[in-house]
Design an enzyme around this catalytic site. Structure first.
Site, PDB file in Angstrom:
ATOM      1  N   HIS A  79       0.845  -1.192   0.000  1.00 41.10           N
ATOM      2  CA  HIS A  79       0.000   0.000   0.000  1.00 41.10           C
ATOM      3  C   HIS A  79       0.883   1.245   0.000  1.00 41.10           C
ATOM      4  O   HIS A  79       1.825   1.349   0.784  1.00 41.10           O
ATOM      5  CB  HIS A  79      -0.917   0.022   1.220  1.00 41.10           C
ATOM      6  CG  HIS A  79      -1.737   1.281   1.330  1.00 41.10           C
ATOM      7  ND1 HIS A  79      -1.483   2.256   2.264  1.00 41.10           N
ATOM      8  CD2 HIS A  79      -2.803   1.718   0.610  1.00 41.10           C
ATOM      9  CE1 HIS A  79      -2.350   3.231   2.130  1.00 41.10           C
ATOM     10  NE2 HIS A  79      -3.166   2.932   1.135  1.00 41.10           N
ATOM     11  N   SER A  80       0.591   2.176  -0.899  1.00 41.02           N
ATOM     12  CA  SER A  80       1.318   3.448  -0.985  1.00 41.02           C
ATOM     13  C   SER A  80       2.814   3.189  -1.199  1.00 41.02           C
ATOM     14  O   SER A  80       3.199   2.466  -2.116  1.00 41.02           O
ATOM     15  CB  SER A  80       1.045   4.279   0.267  1.00 41.02           C
ATOM     16  OG  SER A  80       1.584   5.568   0.147  1.00 41.02           O
ATOM     17  N   MET A  81       3.664   3.760  -0.334  1.00 37.95           N
ATOM     18  CA  MET A  81       5.104   3.560  -0.481  1.00 37.95           C
ATOM     19  C   MET A  81       5.508   2.113  -0.241  1.00 37.95           C
ATOM     20  O   MET A  81       6.622   1.706  -0.596  1.00 37.95           O
ATOM     21  CB  MET A  81       5.851   4.473   0.480  1.00 37.95           C
ATOM     22  CG  MET A  81       5.825   5.945   0.108  1.00 37.95           C
ATOM     23  SD  MET A  81       6.578   6.305  -1.492  1.00 37.95           S
ATOM     24  CE  MET A  81       8.286   5.901  -1.167  1.00 37.95           C
TER      25      MET A  81
ATOM     26  N   ILE B 226      -1.305  -0.868  -4.209  1.00 45.73           N
ATOM     27  CA  ILE B 226      -2.512  -0.060  -4.048  1.00 45.73           C
ATOM     28  C   ILE B 226      -2.092   1.375  -3.767  1.00 45.73           C
ATOM     29  O   ILE B 226      -1.405   1.644  -2.772  1.00 45.73           O
ATOM     30  CB  ILE B 226      -3.396  -0.596  -2.906  1.00 45.73           C
ATOM     31  CG1 ILE B 226      -3.684  -2.086  -3.093  1.00 45.73           C
ATOM     32  CG2 ILE B 226      -4.688   0.190  -2.804  1.00 45.73           C
ATOM     33  CD1 ILE B 226      -4.350  -2.731  -1.885  1.00 45.73           C
TER      34      ILE B 226
END
Length: 806
Positions: free
Chosen positions: A290-292, A317
């Site tokens: 998720h993200s980074m 994501i």
């Protein structure tokens, strides 16, 4: 002695008074002399004389005490100074006093006007960003009963970051009754993002547990096909700020590789594993970032401690793959460049043996305009991965979701969690050491779950399937539809018994009819049972000795036992079903809980091995259900709009759907490709007259790359914005074509027989708000620029006059 001193003081005072009087007299004399030398400055001299009456006392009060001797010497020097020089000195003195008494907040009219205009522009941009071109939120919250087991023995013997980070295993209360530290399924590792928590994995992990126990465990065919349970791991990064520090990103990637090695070792330990001994031990781990965390997952494959082939599937994501979301650290920028260069070079190799990432599939899911934390443009994989190994998809495109999601919602949105979890199950194969299907099969699974099915890279399942149904029809039956005529079925189930409607497939040599389309508000099912609608693609079944219809799973005999019948071997087209949001007069949002439409779309080349399309109505009682099927000309269904961007911005575009039109019409607008522009679309009313309309207009806005689709139900007005060509984005790979612009696809009721007008115009206010996400770093740095300019002005004034500006 005191009197003498007092007398001396009096004498001094008298002397000072005489000297001051003489000085005043001399100054007046000098002023008069100056007036004689320059008659043109007579009025200025008079003004100076008036000013001197005010300036001299003020300057005298500000000066310190001066001895009479120095005053006399100064007076004598002034006597020999030229009149012009004396006048210039007085002007300088007056100017210095005016500058000293000037307010530090005073400014010119131009400066004030520019400042006010800049403030209003900033407020207008922010107001547009907050209030214009906003997407509706349709995510449902996911609820879990979670608990996490911490692996305390994953210590400094396994990784040098054991004191900083930790590894956890998810367990669902009420389902997982096994020992908490036992592994039994396929390993999946969740990686949180910048300042994220390992507990963000609980929604995805809970869905995998519940889906396995409630569905997969009862599906014997799935279990035989290599599907099993999932062991969901998650790492705790102590909420590190990965997005601001490059070394932190590298530390996390190193720790994750150590964690993968430790997770795989658990399956080799009989004391920790409950897997079937006859199955191979896992050699790879599925990653979800998720993200980074998605960037950290890609970084793992570039690190020295990466074990070859230990990762072959990555799902990210809201991950900023293309560039850093905040470029405040030079080390982070260099790390991004190194990672992306590695991936880009790997997929640029000519031979698979030279590509270390040939076995890896990478899926990037973007939240769309609702994600104001990471611009969804940055989630694009167009510059990194070819379409054979991965793609970028927006949440508004995912079937059944049809809504955007903000940065945090993507971790718990029910409509997103379910397709991700189920796509992982469909990609499993525990009979292989990698625990997953081959790369091509995995890509086929992910396309089916994440794409609409209408993209160019979407694959049809029909060529890979076998005939499952035998359809027997009477030779003299009137169920065969005339060639080229549209089939419209209202009130399905009216006949009270199964009824077949057959459309002959035109030969490919006939020009014009190049596409088959079907739309209904009844779901198409793959499993043969009664009470629904079937779309079958059929060929004449040759009569062979010993050939029995029992070899097929379904035998539909609609000949009533009469002689002279024809048997057709048919494939069920439900495997290629495309779900669309329902569009009625009461529809407001595509994600509302109405039963979706079923849509099929085939090019004529896809139907080359078939001769008929059979629509079988097996609804048992009269309903309000309907179905439309037709063969249409591609030139009528796809229209290319040739216009320049300048003309589009100045005058807009007027489009028209004629009264005689196909079921689906697509307008391609190559000029509309910028993510900095927003548009307003308005569509006229669909007038059906005395005939009741089957459905209201449904519109899909889409891009070919990245795969972004947005649906508008019961459309009258729509906000059009996209994530196309954006600033600061790297170029795509050489194997991928440039963006062809946006396309607008309309499903309208062709039985109404009325034309529909469409107007597309630029939304200036909405476009201004798009600058915030694309240039937010510039907006954040703008106050620093103002401070720097003020400091520069301060130093400049100080160097020139020796005083401060404020």
């Amino acid at each position: 002695m005191r009197r003498k001193l007092s007398s001396s003081a009096d004498e001094d005072n008298d002397g000072n008074s005489l000297d001051a009087a003489k000085l005043n007299h001399d100054e007046k004399k000098t002023t008069f002399t100056t007036a004689k030398y320059d008659l043109n400055r007579h009025s200025d001299t008079l003004d100076r004389r008036k000013a001197e009456k005010v300036l001299v006392p003020a300057l005298s009060a500000a000066r310190t005490w001066t001895s009479p001797t120095r005053i006399q010497a100064s007076t004598k020097r002034q006597e020999v100074v030229s009149p012009d020089l004396a006048g210039e000195k007085m002007l300088d003195a007056r100017g210095r006093l005016q500058r000293q008494t000037r307010s530090p907040w005073s400014c010119s009219l131009f400066t004030a006007t520019a400042t006010v205009a800049a403030i209003f522009l900033m407020l207008f941009i922010l107001h547009s960003f907050v209030t214009r071109q906003l997407d509706s939120k349709g995510c449902d919250m996911y609820y879990t009963r979670s608990m996490f087991f911490n692996f305390a023995d994953f210590d400094t013997e396994h990784t040098r970051f054991a004191s900083k980070y930790s590894l956890h295993l998810y367990r669902e209360v009420g389902y997982d009754e096994d020992p908490k530290d036992q592994v039994k399924g396929v390993p999946v590792l969740f990686i949180p993002g910048n300042a994220g928590s390992y507990r963000q994995a609980r929604s995805l992990a809970s869905e995998t547990v519940q889906h396995y126990y409630n569905t997969v465990q009862q599906d014997k065919e799935a279990l035989k096909g290599g599907v099993t349970s999932i062991d969901f791991f998650s790492v705790d990064f102590n909420e590190d700020f990965t997005a601001f520090h490059g070394q932190t990103l590298l530390d996390q990637a190193e720790y994750l590789n150590d964690a993968v090695a430790y997770i795989l070792s658990l399956y080799h330990d009989p004391r920790r594993s409950q897997r079937d001994p006859g199955l191979p031990d896992p050699s790879s781990v599925i990653l979800i970032g998720h993200s980074m965390g998605g960037v950290a997952a890609r970084t793992m494959l570039t690190m020295p401690n990466y074990q070859s082939n230990s990762i072959n599937t990555i799902i990210t994501i809201s991950a900023p793959h293309a560039r850093s979301p905040v470029s405040v650290d030079a080390d982070l920028v260099r790390t991004y460049q190194r990672i992306n260069t590695y991936w880009r070079d790997a997929y640029s190799q000519k031979w698979a043996s030279d590509n270390p990432l040939w076995h890896v599939t990478l899926i990037s899911v973007a939240g769309g305009s609702l994600d104001t934390t990471v611009p969804s443009d940055y989630a694009s994989l167009a510059s990194l991965v070819p379409s054979t190994h991965g793609f970028t998809v927006f949440t508004s495109s995912i079937p059944g979701m049809w809504t955007g999601a903000d940065h945090i919602q993507t971790t718990w949105c029910v409509q997103l969690v379910r397709p991700i979890a189920r796509s992982i199950f469909d990609a499993l194969d525990v009979r292989r050491p990698s625990q997953t299907k081959p790369r091509a099969d995995r890509m086929r699974v992910f396309k089916r779950w994440y794409l609409t099915g209408m993209e160019d890279i979407a694959e049809k399942m029909l060529p890979h399937s076998d005939p499952t149904t035998v359809l027997t029809l009477e030779d003299q039956s009137n169920s065969v539809n005339p060639a080229g005529q549209r089939l419209v079925l209202r009130s399905l189930g009216r006949a009270g018994k199964p009824t077949a409607h057959v459309l002959p497939i035109p030969p490919q040599e006939i020009p014009g009819q190049r596409r088959f389309t079907f739309l209904s508000n009844v779901p198409l099912k793959e499993n043969p049972d009664s009470g629904h609608l079937d779309v079958l693609l059929c060929s004449v079944l040759p009569v062979q000795p010993g050939h029995s219809a029992a070899l097929f799973s379904l035998n539909l005999d609609l000949s009533d036992g009469r002689a002279g019948s024809t048997r057709l071997a048919c494939k069920n087209a439900a495997t290629d079903r495309i779900v669309l949001p329902a569009s009625y007069r009461t529809s407001t949002q595509p994600f509302h809980k109405a039963a979706p439409f079923s849509y099929l779309q085939y090019e004529l080349e896809d139907l080359a091995e078939h001769q008929f399309v059979a629509i079988v109505d097996r609804v048992s009682e009269t309903t309000h259900a309907w179905a439309i099927a037709e063969f249409s000309d591609s030139s009528e269904g796809i229209r290319h709009v040739s216009t320049s961007l300048q003309r589009l911005l100045a005058f807009g575009i007027r489009l028209k759907l004629p009264a005689e039109r196909p079921l689906v019409t697509t307008f391609e607008i190559p000029a509309l490709h910028s993510s900095l522009l927003a548009f307003k679309l308005s569509i006229g009313k669909q007038a059906c007259g005395d005939t009741a309309e089957l459905f209201t207009p449904l519109m899909r806005q889409y891009l070919s790359e990245p795969h972004e689709s947005r649906y508008f139900v019961n459309v009258k007005e729509a906000n059009i914005s996209l994530h196309g060509i954006a600033p600061f984005m790297p170029p795509p790979l050489r194997s991928q074509a440039a963006s062809s612009g946006i396309s607008l696809q309309f499903w309208t009721d062709p039985t109404c027989g009325s034309s529909i007008e469409i107007l597309l115009q630029v939304d200036v206010a909405g476009s201004i708000g798009k600058l915030v996400m694309r240039y937010r770093t510039v907006f954040a740095a703008f106050p620093l620029l103002i401070v720097a300019l003020v400091v520069r002005k301060q130093f400049k004034i100080y160097d020139h006059s020796g005083r401060q500006f404020l």
